[in-house]
Design a protein around this motif. Structure first.
Motif, PDB file in Angstrom:
ATOM      1  N   ASP A  56       8.681  -3.765   6.626  1.00 31.44           N
ATOM      2  CA  ASP A  56       8.506  -2.780   5.759  1.00 31.44           C
ATOM      3  C   ASP A  56       9.442  -2.370   4.559  1.00 31.44           C
ATOM      4  O   ASP A  56       9.355  -2.379   3.519  1.00 31.44           O
ATOM      5  CB  ASP A  56       7.705  -1.475   6.352  1.00 31.44           C
ATOM      6  CG  ASP A  56       7.356  -0.536   5.247  1.00 31.44           C
ATOM      7  OD1 ASP A  56       6.674  -1.086   4.334  1.00 31.44           O
ATOM      8  OD2 ASP A  56       7.096   0.696   5.458  1.00 31.44           O
ATOM      9  N   ASP A  77       0.722  -4.272   1.300  1.00 34.71           N
ATOM     10  CA  ASP A  77       1.694  -3.627   2.130  1.00 34.71           C
ATOM     11  C   ASP A  77       1.179  -2.085   2.913  1.00 34.71           C
ATOM     12  O   ASP A  77       1.481  -1.934   3.883  1.00 34.71           O
ATOM     13  CB  ASP A  77       2.928  -3.314   1.032  1.00 34.71           C
ATOM     14  CG  ASP A  77       4.118  -2.380   1.642  1.00 34.71           C
ATOM     15  OD1 ASP A  77       4.561  -3.071   2.571  1.00 34.71           O
ATOM     16  OD2 ASP A  77       4.200  -1.277   1.076  1.00 34.71           O
ATOM     17  N   ASP A  81       1.132  -1.300   6.822  1.00 33.16           N
ATOM     18  CA  ASP A  81       1.766  -0.158   7.336  1.00 33.16           C
ATOM     19  C   ASP A  81       0.639   0.476   8.422  1.00 33.16           C
ATOM     20  O   ASP A  81       1.103   0.857   9.431  1.00 33.16           O
ATOM     21  CB  ASP A  81       2.231   0.779   6.347  1.00 33.16           C
ATOM     22  CG  ASP A  81       3.330   0.120   5.579  1.00 33.16           C
ATOM     23  OD1 ASP A  81       3.827  -0.896   6.018  1.00 33.16           O
ATOM     24  OD2 ASP A  81       3.593   0.599   4.585  1.00 33.16           O
ATOM     25  N   LYS A  82      -0.562   0.611   7.881  1.00 31.63           N
ATOM     26  CA  LYS A  82      -1.621   1.611   8.348  1.00 31.63           C
ATOM     27  C   LYS A  82      -2.120   0.835   9.557  1.00 31.63           C
ATOM     28  O   LYS A  82      -2.349   1.586  10.690  1.00 31.63           O
ATOM     29  CB  LYS A  82      -2.569   1.863   7.484  1.00 31.63           C
ATOM     30  CG  LYS A  82      -2.408   2.659   6.147  1.00 31.63           C
ATOM     31  CD  LYS A  82      -3.495   2.539   5.236  1.00 31.63           C
ATOM     32  CE  LYS A  82      -2.974   3.271   3.988  1.00 31.63           C
ATOM     33  NZ  LYS A  82      -1.849   4.070   3.675  1.00 31.63           N
ATOM     34  N   GLU A 110      -5.565   7.681   6.323  1.00 36.07           N
ATOM     35  CA  GLU A 110      -5.099   6.430   5.893  1.00 36.07           C
ATOM     36  C   GLU A 110      -6.141   5.615   5.555  1.00 36.07           C
ATOM     37  O   GLU A 110      -6.381   4.767   4.469  1.00 36.07           O
ATOM     38  CB  GLU A 110      -4.139   5.798   7.067  1.00 36.07           C
ATOM     39  CG  GLU A 110      -3.035   6.654   7.517  1.00 36.07           C
ATOM     40  CD  GLU A 110      -2.024   6.667   6.442  1.00 36.07           C
ATOM     41  OE1 GLU A 110      -2.126   6.054   5.343  1.00 36.07           O
ATOM     42  OE2 GLU A 110      -1.143   7.368   6.925  1.00 36.07           O
ATOM     43  N   VAL A 113      -7.578   6.731   1.994  1.00 35.38           N
ATOM     44  CA  VAL A 113      -6.629   6.183   0.873  1.00 35.38           C
ATOM     45  C   VAL A 113      -6.915   4.956   0.509  1.00 35.38           C
ATOM     46  O   VAL A 113      -7.025   4.514  -0.478  1.00 35.38           O
ATOM     47  CB  VAL A 113      -5.112   6.540   1.243  1.00 35.38           C
ATOM     48  CG1 VAL A 113      -4.244   5.953   0.146  1.00 35.38           C
ATOM     49  CG2 VAL A 113      -4.914   8.195   1.018  1.00 35.38           C
ATOM     50  N   ARG A 117      -8.342   3.329  -2.866  1.00 39.91           N
ATOM     51  CA  ARG A 117      -7.710   2.451  -3.646  1.00 39.91           C
ATOM     52  C   ARG A 117      -8.745   1.175  -4.093  1.00 39.91           C
ATOM     53  O   ARG A 117      -8.680   0.782  -5.262  1.00 39.91           O
ATOM     54  CB  ARG A 117      -6.376   1.619  -3.009  1.00 39.91           C
ATOM     55  CG  ARG A 117      -5.190   2.560  -2.725  1.00 39.91           C
ATOM     56  CD  ARG A 117      -4.084   1.654  -2.231  1.00 39.91           C
ATOM     57  NE  ARG A 117      -2.842   2.308  -2.518  1.00 39.91           N
ATOM     58  CZ  ARG A 117      -2.260   3.134  -1.654  1.00 39.91           C
ATOM     59  NH1 ARG A 117      -2.502   3.243  -0.227  1.00 39.91           N
ATOM     60  NH2 ARG A 117      -0.831   3.714  -1.923  1.00 39.91           N
ATOM     61  N   ALA A 128       1.780   2.507  -3.696  1.00 40.32           N
ATOM     62  CA  ALA A 128       2.466   3.448  -2.780  1.00 40.32           C
ATOM     63  C   ALA A 128       3.386   4.607  -3.620  1.00 40.32           C
ATOM     64  O   ALA A 128       4.226   4.228  -4.389  1.00 40.32           O
ATOM     65  CB  ALA A 128       3.202   3.079  -1.562  1.00 40.32           C
ATOM     66  N   SER A 129       3.118   5.910  -3.324  1.00 42.66           N
ATOM     67  CA  SER A 129       4.134   6.859  -4.329  1.00 42.66           C
ATOM     68  C   SER A 129       5.310   6.986  -3.414  1.00 42.66           C
ATOM     69  O   SER A 129       5.360   6.909  -2.243  1.00 42.66           O
ATOM     70  CB  SER A 129       3.328   8.124  -4.231  1.00 42.66           C
ATOM     71  OG  SER A 129       2.951   8.752  -3.054  1.00 42.66           O
ATOM     72  N   GLY A 132       4.290   8.886  -0.401  1.00 43.76           N
ATOM     73  CA  GLY A 132       3.644   7.920   0.679  1.00 43.76           C
ATOM     74  C   GLY A 132       4.536   7.277   1.389  1.00 43.76           C
ATOM     75  O   GLY A 132       4.482   6.957   2.637  1.00 43.76           O
ATOM     76  N   LYS A 133       5.848   6.867   0.825  1.00 40.93           N
ATOM     77  CA  LYS A 133       6.605   5.997   1.228  1.00 40.93           C
ATOM     78  C   LYS A 133       7.313   7.047   2.440  1.00 40.93           C
ATOM     79  O   LYS A 133       7.828   6.522   3.480  1.00 40.93           O
ATOM     80  CB  LYS A 133       7.813   5.579   0.426  1.00 40.93           C
ATOM     81  CG  LYS A 133       6.993   4.173  -0.447  1.00 40.93           C
ATOM     82  CD  LYS A 133       8.156   3.661  -1.304  1.00 40.93           C
ATOM     83  CE  LYS A 133       7.358   2.552  -2.306  1.00 40.93           C
ATOM     84  NZ  LYS A 133       8.164   2.319  -3.344  1.00 40.93           N
ATOM     85  N   LYS A 135       6.152   9.623   3.592  1.00 38.64           N
ATOM     86  CA  LYS A 135       5.186   9.845   4.838  1.00 38.64           C
ATOM     87  C   LYS A 135       5.295   8.794   6.008  1.00 38.64           C
ATOM     88  O   LYS A 135       5.277   9.078   7.227  1.00 38.64           O
ATOM     89  CB  LYS A 135       3.870   9.891   4.177  1.00 38.64           C
ATOM     90  CG  LYS A 135       2.668  10.083   5.047  1.00 38.64           C
ATOM     91  CD  LYS A 135       2.067   8.741   5.432  1.00 38.64           C
ATOM     92  CE  LYS A 135       1.588   7.971   4.319  1.00 38.64           C
ATOM     93  NZ  LYS A 135       1.051   6.654   4.715  1.00 38.64           N
ATOM     94  N   THR A 136       5.166   7.457   5.392  1.00 34.52           N
ATOM     95  CA  THR A 136       5.333   6.256   6.401  1.00 34.52           C
ATOM     96  C   THR A 136       6.516   6.361   7.274  1.00 34.52           C
ATOM     97  O   THR A 136       6.315   6.095   8.366  1.00 34.52           O
ATOM     98  CB  THR A 136       5.006   4.923   5.491  1.00 34.52           C
ATOM     99  OG1 THR A 136       3.768   5.091   4.834  1.00 34.52           O
ATOM    100  CG2 THR A 136       4.898   3.996   6.405  1.00 34.52           C
ATOM    101  N   TYR A 176      -3.067  11.520  -3.524  1.00 35.25           N
ATOM    102  CA  TYR A 176      -3.911  10.339  -4.135  1.00 35.25           C
ATOM    103  C   TYR A 176      -5.133  10.509  -4.483  1.00 35.25           C
ATOM    104  O   TYR A 176      -5.868   9.779  -5.379  1.00 35.25           O
ATOM    105  CB  TYR A 176      -3.769   9.160  -2.733  1.00 35.25           C
ATOM    106  CG  TYR A 176      -2.607   8.694  -2.592  1.00 35.25           C
ATOM    107  CD1 TYR A 176      -2.035   7.774  -3.427  1.00 35.25           C
ATOM    108  CD2 TYR A 176      -1.852   8.582  -1.291  1.00 35.25           C
ATOM    109  CE1 TYR A 176      -0.915   7.023  -3.112  1.00 35.25           C
ATOM    110  CE2 TYR A 176      -0.545   7.836  -1.013  1.00 35.25           C
ATOM    111  CZ  TYR A 176       0.008   7.179  -2.002  1.00 35.25           C
ATOM    112  OH  TYR A 176       1.107   6.360  -1.977  1.00 35.25           O
TER     113      TYR A 176
HETATM  114  O1  LIG Z   1       0.615   6.552   1.551  1.00 38.38           O
HETATM  115  P1  LIG Z   1       0.332   5.048   1.122  1.00 38.38           P
HETATM  116  O2  LIG Z   1      -1.110   4.841   1.362  1.00 38.38           O
HETATM  117  O3  LIG Z   1       0.556   4.803  -0.133  1.00 38.38           O
HETATM  118  O4  LIG Z   1       1.287   3.940   2.160  1.00 38.38           O
HETATM  119  C1  LIG Z   1       2.538   4.108   1.594  1.00 38.38           C
HETATM  120  C2  LIG Z   1       3.120   2.786   2.524  1.00 38.38           C
HETATM  121  O5  LIG Z   1       3.014   2.811   3.485  1.00 38.38           O
HETATM  122  C3  LIG Z   1       4.726   2.591   1.945  1.00 38.38           C
HETATM  123  O6  LIG Z   1       5.061   1.312   2.321  1.00 38.38           O
END
Ligand SMILES: O=P(O)(O)OC[C@H](O)CO
Length: 194
Positions: A56, A77, A81-82, A110, A113, A117, A128-129, A132-133, A135-136, A176
């Motif tokens: 990632d 991407d 991740d999700k 998840e 969102v 999208r 991804a904000s 968001g990054k 958070k992941t 989001y």
């Molecule tokens: O929060 P999201 O859905 O934009 O996900 C963020 C991505 O997992 C970052 O790589």
């Protein structure tokens, strides 16, 4: 006038993103092997989870460094991740290691969102904000702690990290929704003005 060079969808960054998806069943096999609570298998599951999580970080860096950013990557991407975090959360809840409500709250955000999208895709891509990054990343740390066979104090760290992950998951989810509504409203105004 020369056309801007098109970035091929089949590039190293996107291949890494897709490899994260391939590692999801491998991770689950290791997690459930040995009745789910065998130390060796948990360590193996952790190792697969770390490798998948590192992709990632690497795919995004490669995409930015070598100009390999594609709309496909922006959508794939977060989905990869999700898939990884979602599979891990469900697996941990099935094994009784993580409360189901945590998995459900994160899964609803998840999936929501991801649907958002696609809902706005005619008007643009919501990448991804920063939140968001972050958070992941916190989710990945929290899940990693849960997968590892940790002593009592380690479990407290795992719970605290998961609490932070849930908070960030919800807050960034709301952000989001606001972005998607604004993007659609702008798109509709643009069409009306055309
Ligand atoms: O929060 P999201 O859905 O934009 O996900 C963020 C991505 O997992 C970052 O790589």
């Amino acid at each position: 006038m020369t056309e801007p060079a098109r970035v091929p969808v089949l590039n190293i960054a996107n291949v890494l993103t897709m490899s994260r998806l391939v590692l999801v069943p491998v991770f689950l096999l290791a997690l459930f092997a040995g009745s789910g609570h065998d130390t060796q298998w948990r360590l193996a599951a952790f190792a697969v989870f770390v490798v998948a999580s590192v992709t990632d970080h690497v795919d995004g860096n490669l995409a930015r460094k070598y100009g390999l950013i594609t709309d496909f990557g922006k959508i794939a991407d977060p989905i990869a991740d999700k898939a990884l975090t979602g599979a891990a959360l469900v697996g941990l809840s099935i094994l009784g290691d993580l409360a189901w409500w945590v998995t459900v709250v994160i899964a609803v955000r998840e999936i929501g969102v991801t649907l958002l999208r696609f809902w706005v895709i005619r008007h643009g891509v919501i990448p991804a904000s920063r939140g968001g990054k972050a958070k992941t990343l916190v989710q990945i740390f929290a899940i990693g702690f849960y997968v590892l066979p940790l002593p009592g104090w380690g479990q407290l760290v795992a719970q605290a990290t998961m609490g932070l992950a849930v908070l960030l998951t919800v807050v960034t989810g709301v952000d989001y929704v606001v972005r998607a509504v604004r993007l659609r409203a702008r798109g509709k105004r643009a069409v009306a003005g055309a």
